[in-house]
Design an enzyme around this catalytic site. Sequence first.
Site, PDB file in Angstrom:
ATOM      1  N   LYS A 252      42.202  51.938  59.377  1.00  0.00           N
ATOM      2  CA  LYS A 252      41.972  50.689  60.093  1.00  0.00           C
ATOM      3  C   LYS A 252      42.002  50.937  61.599  1.00  0.00           C
ATOM      4  O   LYS A 252      42.700  51.834  62.070  1.00  0.00           O
ATOM      5  CB  LYS A 252      43.059  49.666  59.756  1.00  0.00           C
ATOM      6  CG  LYS A 252      43.079  49.152  58.343  1.00  0.00           C
ATOM      7  CD  LYS A 252      44.248  48.204  58.154  1.00  0.00           C
ATOM      8  CE  LYS A 252      44.340  47.697  56.727  1.00  0.00           C
ATOM      9  NZ  LYS A 252      43.246  46.771  56.394  1.00  0.00           N
ATOM     10  N   ARG A 326      42.990  45.783  45.228  1.00  0.00           N
ATOM     11  CA  ARG A 326      42.397  45.550  43.905  1.00  0.00           C
ATOM     12  C   ARG A 326      42.672  46.722  42.965  1.00  0.00           C
ATOM     13  O   ARG A 326      42.721  46.541  41.749  1.00  0.00           O
ATOM     14  CB  ARG A 326      40.902  45.280  44.045  1.00  0.00           C
ATOM     15  CG  ARG A 326      40.076  46.423  44.584  1.00  0.00           C
ATOM     16  CD  ARG A 326      38.749  45.963  45.169  1.00  0.00           C
ATOM     17  NE  ARG A 326      38.946  45.253  46.432  1.00  0.00           N
ATOM     18  CZ  ARG A 326      37.941  44.702  47.127  1.00  0.00           C
ATOM     19  NH1 ARG A 326      36.691  44.795  46.683  1.00  0.00           N
ATOM     20  NH2 ARG A 326      38.188  44.075  48.249  1.00  0.00           N
TER      21      ARG A 326
END
Length: 468
Positions: A252, A326
């Site tokens: 990130k 996920r």
Amino acid sequence: MQINALTQSPLQNEIVFVFDNDNSTITTIQTALTQGLFKAKVANTYFSVDNGKNYLAVGLGEKDKLNTNALRKAVGALYKQLKSFNIDRFAVDTKLIGDNHIRTFVEALINAAYIFDQLKSEKETFKLTQVDIVTQSASEVANEIHIAQAVAHGQNYAKDLKNFPANICTTDYLLNEAKKLMDSSEHGTLHYIGEDEMHKLGMGCITAVGRGSSMPSYIACMEYRASSNKDDKPIVLVGKGLVYDTGGLCLKPWQSMGSMKMDMGGAAAVFGTMKAIVELKLPINIIGAVALVENSIDGDSYRPGDVLTSMKGITVEIGNTDAEGRLALCDTLTYIERYDPKVVIDIATLTGAMVISLGGDITGLFGNNDALVNDIKLAAEESHDHAWHMPLHQAYHEQLKSEIADVYNIGGPAAGSITAALFLSKFTEKYTWAHLDVAGSAMKGFEKATATGRPVPMLTQYIINQTK
């Protein structure tokens, strides 16, 4: 903070709610209104003394426009004034707002008093000690107070967990919190598995996420069984517990990393809801399952282009290591099949796309069953913990197709929250399921994130409704 429901109070400090263009029975407050010294706009306050008694007037605006947001704002202003005047105990007559707003008032007051100073040398010294709620329906109001306190305590617990930095709130820390929480109830037990068991069960997705971290990964299941019928199928809450998310090898930008200690917001909501349930001693069977893992970087980190095999046997091609939530959830959602759940609700700070879609105040709600979705929507309305039903648009499965595996872990730039939910749906076909994407609602902004403790109110209300 002791909160009482009484028909009258001996306390000398009284809170008086005032609506715009209304008169007050307190002479000094009415004089201030008449002279324009005080206007009863939402969150305006005015302090006065009348016949030896202290009054703090709080404006609520127009009577026919009173809503939850206005009352919460007014209570926030009230708390600031109480702190300013060092008033630690007071009475309030709620007849102007009605008993139907008692729960909102109590929750808002406890939330306003919340402060996270555990890591500061100088602690907050001001604390409310006693609140007397004056009402003619004391027994009914006492029950509402009890529910409101439990919800607020659970919400503030979730805030604490999210506000702690990742060097303190580690996977081991949260596992220990799960143990303490279950030990606090005669109906609670804790079952958990570590990485060795995960490997034996074929959990190639959650173990890949944790490979780059020195922290151990766990799936912890808080089992609360208090139904009079022990054979009742449990409601299962599943929380994403990424204690920190660097993004993995798809690192990130630094501006996005400060709030990533809160990527365990889904797990924190499960902890907070379980705490509220334990405090309320609800007669129901609930499993709170949390996937505890850190997405970090080292030479063993999983890579874009890798293909992982999930516990369900579905192979997953990695397009982005920052779509890790996920992956942790998909193995957890398969694992909890062993509980033969009545329904499953997962909660996750899953996609930035959710914030783009619904902003920071509304939770995204997905599901494979209309009745469950409607029950959660009702709970959201009753608790004023906002949610919006989003579509599981089946045509978007095409965006998750992989050329070399069963499924890709990202769906492209369009409809990101929907494709993430569709990914999870591939692992929930054996039961009734809903997904709450709380990427926006679990925290106030990303740069200097402050935990909200949501959606603890919504989840607790949903569970309360299932006991009726």
